[in-house]
Design an enzyme around this catalytic site. Structure first.
Site, PDB file in Angstrom:
ATOM      1  N   ASP A  69      16.351 -14.943  -5.740  1.00 47.15           N
ATOM      2  CA  ASP A  69      16.507 -15.590  -4.698  1.00 47.15           C
ATOM      3  C   ASP A  69      16.493 -13.725  -4.026  1.00 47.15           C
ATOM      4  O   ASP A  69      16.245 -12.704  -4.209  1.00 47.15           O
ATOM      5  CB  ASP A  69      17.672 -15.807  -4.077  1.00 47.15           C
ATOM      6  CG  ASP A  69      18.597 -15.057  -4.774  1.00 47.15           C
ATOM      7  OD1 ASP A  69      18.916 -14.076  -4.909  1.00 47.15           O
ATOM      8  OD2 ASP A  69      20.390 -15.182  -4.136  1.00 47.15           O
TER       9      ASP A  69
ATOM     10  N   CYS B  79      19.722 -13.524  -8.825  1.00 46.81           N
ATOM     11  CA  CYS B  79      20.652 -13.665  -7.978  1.00 46.81           C
ATOM     12  C   CYS B  79      22.224 -12.762  -7.925  1.00 46.81           C
ATOM     13  O   CYS B  79      21.649 -11.584  -8.717  1.00 46.81           O
ATOM     14  CB  CYS B  79      20.700 -15.005  -7.631  1.00 46.81           C
ATOM     15  SG  CYS B  79      22.454 -15.398  -8.373  1.00 46.81           S
TER      16      CYS B  79
ATOM     17  N   THR C 226      24.628 -12.570  -8.086  1.00 44.20           N
ATOM     18  CA  THR C 226      25.699 -12.682  -8.970  1.00 44.20           C
ATOM     19  C   THR C 226      25.446 -12.581 -10.745  1.00 44.20           C
ATOM     20  O   THR C 226      26.339 -12.455 -11.651  1.00 44.20           O
ATOM     21  CB  THR C 226      27.091 -13.244  -8.943  1.00 44.20           C
ATOM     22  OG1 THR C 226      26.800 -14.942  -8.637  1.00 44.20           O
ATOM     23  CG2 THR C 226      27.731 -12.497  -7.916  1.00 44.20           C
TER      24      THR C 226
ATOM     25  N   HIS D  47      23.352 -17.930 -30.593  1.00 47.35           N
ATOM     26  CA  HIS D  47      24.115 -19.610 -30.188  1.00 47.35           C
ATOM     27  C   HIS D  47      23.698 -20.066 -29.494  1.00 47.35           C
ATOM     28  O   HIS D  47      24.053 -21.536 -29.706  1.00 47.35           O
ATOM     29  CB  HIS D  47      25.650 -18.720 -30.033  1.00 47.35           C
ATOM     30  CG  HIS D  47      26.301 -18.200 -31.264  1.00 47.35           C
ATOM     31  ND1 HIS D  47      27.556 -17.990 -30.795  1.00 47.35           N
ATOM     32  CD2 HIS D  47      26.097 -17.383 -32.076  1.00 47.35           C
ATOM     33  CE1 HIS D  47      27.896 -16.789 -32.265  1.00 47.35           C
ATOM     34  NE2 HIS D  47      26.387 -16.238 -32.915  1.00 47.35           N
TER      35      HIS D  47
ATOM     36  N   HIS E 180      24.134 -23.718 -35.410  1.00 53.98           N
ATOM     37  CA  HIS E 180      24.764 -23.461 -33.966  1.00 53.98           C
ATOM     38  C   HIS E 180      24.133 -24.978 -33.696  1.00 53.98           C
ATOM     39  O   HIS E 180      25.052 -25.511 -32.479  1.00 53.98           O
ATOM     40  CB  HIS E 180      25.231 -22.543 -32.757  1.00 53.98           C
ATOM     41  CG  HIS E 180      25.524 -21.667 -33.851  1.00 53.98           C
ATOM     42  ND1 HIS E 180      26.472 -21.309 -32.869  1.00 53.98           N
ATOM     43  CD2 HIS E 180      24.429 -20.393 -33.679  1.00 53.98           C
ATOM     44  CE1 HIS E 180      27.333 -20.565 -33.540  1.00 53.98           C
ATOM     45  NE2 HIS E 180      25.934 -19.521 -34.129  1.00 53.98           N
TER      46      HIS E 180
HETATM   47  C1  RB5 Z   1      23.380 -14.708  -1.622  1.00 54.79           C
HETATM   48  O1  RB5 Z   1      23.878 -13.862  -0.880  1.00 54.79           O
HETATM   49  C2  RB5 Z   1      24.173 -15.072  -2.654  1.00 54.79           C
HETATM   50  O2  RB5 Z   1      24.802 -15.404  -2.246  1.00 54.79           O
HETATM   51  C3  RB5 Z   1      22.819 -15.147  -4.469  1.00 54.79           C
HETATM   52  O3  RB5 Z   1      22.332 -14.781  -4.182  1.00 54.79           O
HETATM   53  C4  RB5 Z   1      24.372 -15.667  -5.490  1.00 54.79           C
HETATM   54  O4  RB5 Z   1      24.702 -14.213  -5.772  1.00 54.79           O
HETATM   55  C5  RB5 Z   1      25.197 -16.537  -5.396  1.00 54.79           C
HETATM   56  O5  RB5 Z   1      25.785 -17.214  -6.631  1.00 54.79           O
END
Ligand code: RB5
Length: 147
Positions: free
Chosen positions: A8, A65, A67, A98, A132
């Protein structure tokens, strides 16, 4: 290898860096987007990259993304796909050894570029350990409709 790469907006810069890194190693990269830093929705790119894996146009998917969490959740909703959020090179290696993961997800807001590059290399060079398989069969069974 043939690699599908997706992110994203939050993962865009790291995706671009990983694309250069992978192409520099001779991998064939399919960049499913996003192609700008404009706000967008990570499920769209998780779906596109995972469909490339299922279609055989990519052997692995690398997803980014903010996180790593959202894009991994979206990838794991694609039947047949196993995606792991990774945060160290060892975890990336274990995702193959695994879990026979088809995809890894990286959080661009928390992982440095050089660490992401090392994680990707570990993921792409490791091989699944067949001992596994029983656990993967149970995951696959859980995916099937019950009626
Ligand atoms: C985008 O702001 C953020 O929410 C997305 O990149 C991600 O971290 C969501 O899990």
């Amino acid at each position: 290898m043939k690699i599908a790469l997706g992110s994203d907006h939050a993962g865009f810069d790291l995706k671009q860096a990983l694309k250069i890194h992978l192409e520099g190693q001779g991998h064939v990269v399919t960049d499913v987007g996003t192609h700008t830093t404009a706000s967008c929705d990570y499920p769209d790119f998780a779906q596109a990259a995972c469909q490339a894996v299922l279609a055989g146009t990519a052997e692995r998917a690398i997803l980014v993304c903010g996180t790593g969490i959202g894009i991994s959740i979206a990838a794991n909703k694609v039947p047949g796909i196993r995606c792991a959020v990774v945060y160290t090179p060892e975890v990336a290696r274990l995702a193959r050894e695994h879990n026979d993961a088809h995809a890894i997800a990286i959080g661009a807001r928390f992982i440095a570029v050089h660490v992401a590059q090392t994680m990707v290399d570990a993921f792409l060079t490791a091989t699944f350990e067949i001992r596994h398989q029983r656990r993967l069969d149970k995951i696959h069974a859980a995916e099937k409709p019950s009626c």
